[in-house]
Design a protein around this motif. Structure first.
Motif, PDB file in Angstrom:
ATOM      1  N   HIS A 187       0.175   8.959 -13.513  1.00  0.00           N
ATOM      2  CA  HIS A 187      -0.719   7.954 -14.075  1.00  0.00           C
ATOM      3  C   HIS A 187      -2.141   8.168 -13.570  1.00  0.00           C
ATOM      4  CE1 HIS A 187       2.636   5.424 -15.605  1.00  0.00           C
ATOM      5  NE2 HIS A 187       3.276   5.955 -14.563  1.00  0.00           N
ATOM      6  N   LEU A 188      -3.102   7.950 -14.458  1.00  0.00           N
ATOM      7  CA  LEU A 188      -4.535   7.960 -14.171  1.00  0.00           C
ATOM      8  C   LEU A 188      -5.091   9.349 -13.898  1.00  0.00           C
ATOM      9  CD1 LEU A 188      -4.724   4.809 -11.860  1.00  0.00           C
ATOM     10  CD2 LEU A 188      -5.027   4.924 -14.333  1.00  0.00           C
ATOM     11  N   ALA A 189      -4.323  10.385 -14.171  1.00  0.00           N
ATOM     12  CA  ALA A 189      -4.810  11.755 -13.980  1.00  0.00           C
ATOM     13  C   ALA A 189      -3.915  12.701 -14.769  1.00  0.00           C
ATOM     14  CB  ALA A 189      -4.821  12.134 -12.505  1.00  0.00           C
ATOM     15  N   ALA A 190      -4.386  13.910 -14.971  1.00  0.00           N
ATOM     16  CA  ALA A 190      -3.583  14.978 -15.575  1.00  0.00           C
ATOM     17  C   ALA A 190      -3.029  15.852 -14.458  1.00  0.00           C
ATOM     18  CB  ALA A 190      -4.435  15.801 -16.530  1.00  0.00           C
ATOM     19  N   GLU A 191      -1.973  16.562 -14.747  1.00  0.00           N
ATOM     20  CA  GLU A 191      -1.325  17.387 -13.728  1.00  0.00           C
ATOM     21  C   GLU A 191      -2.299  18.330 -13.027  1.00  0.00           C
ATOM     22  OE1 GLU A 191       1.502  17.118 -12.405  1.00  0.00           O
ATOM     23  OE2 GLU A 191       2.570  15.785 -13.762  1.00  0.00           O
ATOM     24  N   PRO A 192      -3.200  19.007 -13.759  1.00  0.00           N
ATOM     25  CA  PRO A 192      -4.137  19.895 -13.046  1.00  0.00           C
ATOM     26  C   PRO A 192      -5.033  19.147 -12.066  1.00  0.00           C
ATOM     27  CG  PRO A 192      -4.088  20.424 -15.391  1.00  0.00           C
ATOM     28  CD  PRO A 192      -3.345  19.150 -15.228  1.00  0.00           C
ATOM     29  N   ASP A 193      -5.284  17.869 -12.337  1.00  0.00           N
ATOM     30  CA  ASP A 193      -6.173  17.088 -11.466  1.00  0.00           C
ATOM     31  C   ASP A 193      -5.572  16.839 -10.089  1.00  0.00           C
ATOM     32  OD1 ASP A 193      -8.001  16.894 -13.556  1.00  0.00           O
ATOM     33  OD2 ASP A 193      -7.108  15.035 -14.306  1.00  0.00           O
ATOM     34  N   VAL A 194      -4.237  16.792  -9.994  1.00  0.00           N
ATOM     35  CA  VAL A 194      -3.599  16.482  -8.713  1.00  0.00           C
ATOM     36  C   VAL A 194      -3.035  17.716  -8.032  1.00  0.00           C
ATOM     37  CG1 VAL A 194      -3.057  14.136  -9.457  1.00  0.00           C
ATOM     38  CG2 VAL A 194      -1.353  15.940  -9.768  1.00  0.00           C
ATOM     39  N   ALA A 195      -3.160  18.869  -8.679  1.00  0.00           N
ATOM     40  CA  ALA A 195      -2.655  20.098  -8.071  1.00  0.00           C
ATOM     41  C   ALA A 195      -3.384  20.357  -6.758  1.00  0.00           C
ATOM     42  CB  ALA A 195      -2.851  21.278  -9.031  1.00  0.00           C
ATOM     43  N   GLY A 196      -2.632  20.472  -5.685  1.00  0.00           N
ATOM     44  CA  GLY A 196      -3.215  20.747  -4.378  1.00  0.00           C
ATOM     45  C   GLY A 196      -3.698  19.532  -3.619  1.00  0.00           C
ATOM     46  N   LEU A 197      -3.633  18.352  -4.238  1.00  0.00           N
ATOM     47  CA  LEU A 197      -4.059  17.145  -3.529  1.00  0.00           C
ATOM     48  C   LEU A 197      -3.004  16.699  -2.521  1.00  0.00           C
ATOM     49  CD1 LEU A 197      -5.732  14.787  -6.174  1.00  0.00           C
ATOM     50  CD2 LEU A 197      -6.814  16.354  -4.562  1.00  0.00           C
ATOM     51  N   SER A 198      -3.445  16.058  -1.458  1.00  0.00           N
ATOM     52  CA  SER A 198      -2.514  15.454  -0.506  1.00  0.00           C
ATOM     53  C   SER A 198      -1.851  14.250  -1.156  1.00  0.00           C
ATOM     54  CB  SER A 198      -3.257  15.020   0.756  1.00  0.00           C
ATOM     55  OG  SER A 198      -3.918  16.106   1.353  1.00  0.00           O
ATOM     56  N   SER A 199      -0.661  13.891  -0.672  1.00  0.00           N
ATOM     57  CA  SER A 199       0.062  12.765  -1.273  1.00  0.00           C
ATOM     58  C   SER A 199       0.938  12.092  -0.234  1.00  0.00           C
ATOM     59  CB  SER A 199       0.920  13.235  -2.451  1.00  0.00           C
ATOM     60  OG  SER A 199       1.965  14.079  -2.006  1.00  0.00           O
ATOM     61  N   PHE A 200       1.346  10.881  -0.541  1.00  0.00           N
ATOM     62  CA  PHE A 200       2.354  10.179   0.245  1.00  0.00           C
ATOM     63  C   PHE A 200       3.131   9.275  -0.702  1.00  0.00           C
ATOM     64  CE2 PHE A 200      -1.544   7.673   0.499  1.00  0.00           C
ATOM     65  CZ  PHE A 200      -1.127   6.397   0.163  1.00  0.00           C
ATOM     66  N   THR A 201       4.371   8.986  -0.334  1.00  0.00           N
ATOM     67  CA  THR A 201       5.253   8.187  -1.173  1.00  0.00           C
ATOM     68  C   THR A 201       5.594   6.885  -0.463  1.00  0.00           C
ATOM     69  OG1 THR A 201       6.207  10.139  -2.222  1.00  0.00           O
ATOM     70  CG2 THR A 201       7.475   8.097  -2.376  1.00  0.00           C
ATOM     71  N   LEU A 202       5.453   5.773  -1.190  1.00  0.00           N
ATOM     72  CA  LEU A 202       5.825   4.470  -0.658  1.00  0.00           C
ATOM     73  C   LEU A 202       7.081   3.993  -1.362  1.00  0.00           C
ATOM     74  CD1 LEU A 202       2.377   2.639  -0.355  1.00  0.00           C
ATOM     75  CD2 LEU A 202       3.656   3.890   1.392  1.00  0.00           C
ATOM     76  N   PRO A 203       8.039   3.476  -0.605  1.00  0.00           N
ATOM     77  CA  PRO A 203       9.304   3.053  -1.211  1.00  0.00           C
ATOM     78  C   PRO A 203       9.114   1.850  -2.113  1.00  0.00           C
ATOM     79  CG  PRO A 203       9.189   2.350   1.068  1.00  0.00           C
ATOM     80  CD  PRO A 203       7.997   3.232   0.837  1.00  0.00           C
ATOM     81  N   ALA A 204      10.093   1.655  -2.977  1.00  0.00           N
ATOM     82  CA  ALA A 204      10.068   0.501  -3.876  1.00  0.00           C
ATOM     83  C   ALA A 204      10.159  -0.781  -3.064  1.00  0.00           C
ATOM     84  CB  ALA A 204      11.229   0.587  -4.864  1.00  0.00           C
ATOM     85  N   THR A 205       9.482  -1.799  -3.546  1.00  0.00           N
ATOM     86  CA  THR A 205       9.572  -3.116  -2.926  1.00  0.00           C
ATOM     87  C   THR A 205      10.374  -4.025  -3.837  1.00  0.00           C
ATOM     88  OG1 THR A 205       7.484  -3.742  -3.959  1.00  0.00           O
ATOM     89  CG2 THR A 205       7.389  -2.908  -1.709  1.00  0.00           C
ATOM     90  N   PRO A 206      11.241  -4.854  -3.269  1.00  0.00           N
ATOM     91  CA  PRO A 206      12.055  -5.729  -4.118  1.00  0.00           C
ATOM     92  C   PRO A 206      11.198  -6.747  -4.852  1.00  0.00           C
ATOM     93  CG  PRO A 206      12.280  -6.331  -1.813  1.00  0.00           C
ATOM     94  CD  PRO A 206      11.504  -5.059  -1.837  1.00  0.00           C
ATOM     95  N   THR A 207      11.583  -7.059  -6.066  1.00  0.00           N
ATOM     96  CA  THR A 207      10.890  -8.082  -6.833  1.00  0.00           C
ATOM     97  C   THR A 207      11.209  -9.442  -6.226  1.00  0.00           C
ATOM     98  OG1 THR A 207      11.056  -6.771  -8.841  1.00  0.00           O
ATOM     99  CG2 THR A 207      10.613  -9.127  -9.108  1.00  0.00           C
ATOM    100  N   PRO A 208      10.201 -10.197  -5.783  1.00  0.00           N
ATOM    101  CA  PRO A 208      10.484 -11.466  -5.091  1.00  0.00           C
ATOM    102  C   PRO A 208      11.124 -12.512  -5.985  1.00  0.00           C
ATOM    103  CG  PRO A 208       8.130 -11.192  -5.486  1.00  0.00           C
ATOM    104  CD  PRO A 208       8.784  -9.891  -5.842  1.00  0.00           C
ATOM    105  N   ASN A 209      10.774 -12.481  -7.263  1.00  0.00           N
ATOM    106  CA  ASN A 209      11.289 -13.507  -8.167  1.00  0.00           C
ATOM    107  C   ASN A 209      11.225 -12.960  -9.591  1.00  0.00           C
ATOM    108  OD1 ASN A 209      11.784 -15.737  -9.796  1.00  0.00           O
ATOM    109  ND2 ASN A 209      10.714 -17.159  -8.441  1.00  0.00           N
TER     110      ASN A 209
END
Length: 213
Positions: free
Chosen positions: A122-144
């Motif tokens: 989302h918000l970018a094309a694949e070439p735009d993120v090639a080589g960029l640093s990244s991190f993954t955040l786990p899913a958060t439960p839906t409160p309601n």
């Protein structure tokens, strides 16, 4: 006591109302509360705590936004306005993802993300993120389930960021002070406005942090 702000009227304890009025008027003398019973005083303390916590977050978001307005904002003037020593000011701003030393530091600027369940970027094309640093955040439960949540709430997301972007060109704007945090990698990422808009309401957008006090 009932106070009115912007047409909205709110009931507050008399002591809190008087204290707010005195603070807004810049009164130098602090009047003690008139409440006398344990329950009334405890209730007053609880209300003041909630107000103080909220105002502290707003204050630090305002400080972060002021600091991000340009490459050479006046931190001395900002520290005076915030009533903070330079070391404390630096810790607070650093907690909001801003560099403690503006001459040598920058921000980790999150500009795109991927939903890991379907792999959509989302918000970018694949070439735009090639080589960029990244991190993954786990899913958060839906409160309601009845709540109107953002599209990506409750989903695991991978965020792509450019590390140490100079604050002068990061253009954080109204997102200054809002961060995404990966505790495992010890990464704090400031979000661009498009990312902020896409994730608005996500509890992982965190305007609070240890502030060194």
């Amino acid at each position: 006591m009932r106070i009115s702000i912007g047409g909205e009227r709110v009931e507050v304890p008399d002591d809190l109302g008087r204290a707010l009025l005195a603070a807004l008027r810049g009164a130098r003398l602090v009047e003690p509360p008139l409440a006398a019973t344990f329950d009334d005083l405890t209730f007053l303390v609880a209300r003041i705590s909630r107000v103080t916590q909220h105002l502290t977050v707003v204050k630090e978001l305002a400080m972060s936004r002021a600091d991000a307005t340009g490459g050479y904002s006046n931190r001395r003037a900002l520290g005076i306005a915030a009533a903070m020593a330079p070391s404390q000011l630096g810790r607070v701003l650093e907690g909001h993802g801003l560099p403690r030393d503006r001459r040598s530091g920058g921000v980790n600027l999150v500009s795109a993300f991927r939903t890991t369940d379907d792999g959509v970027l989302h918000l970018a094309a694949e070439p735009d993120v090639a080589g960029l640093s990244s991190f993954t955040l786990p899913a958060t439960p839906t409160p309601n389930e009845a709540m109107d949540l953002a599209e990506f709430d409750g989903r695991e997301l991978t965020f792509y960021y450019r590390p140490q972007v100079p604050i002068a060109v990061a253009d954080l704007g109204r997102t200054a002070g809002y961060t995404l945090r990966d505790a495992d990698q010890n990464v704090i990422g400031c979000v661009t406005e498009p990312v902020f808009d896409a994730l608005f309401g996500d509890p992982r957008l965190d305007p609070t942090r240890p502030n060194g006090r």
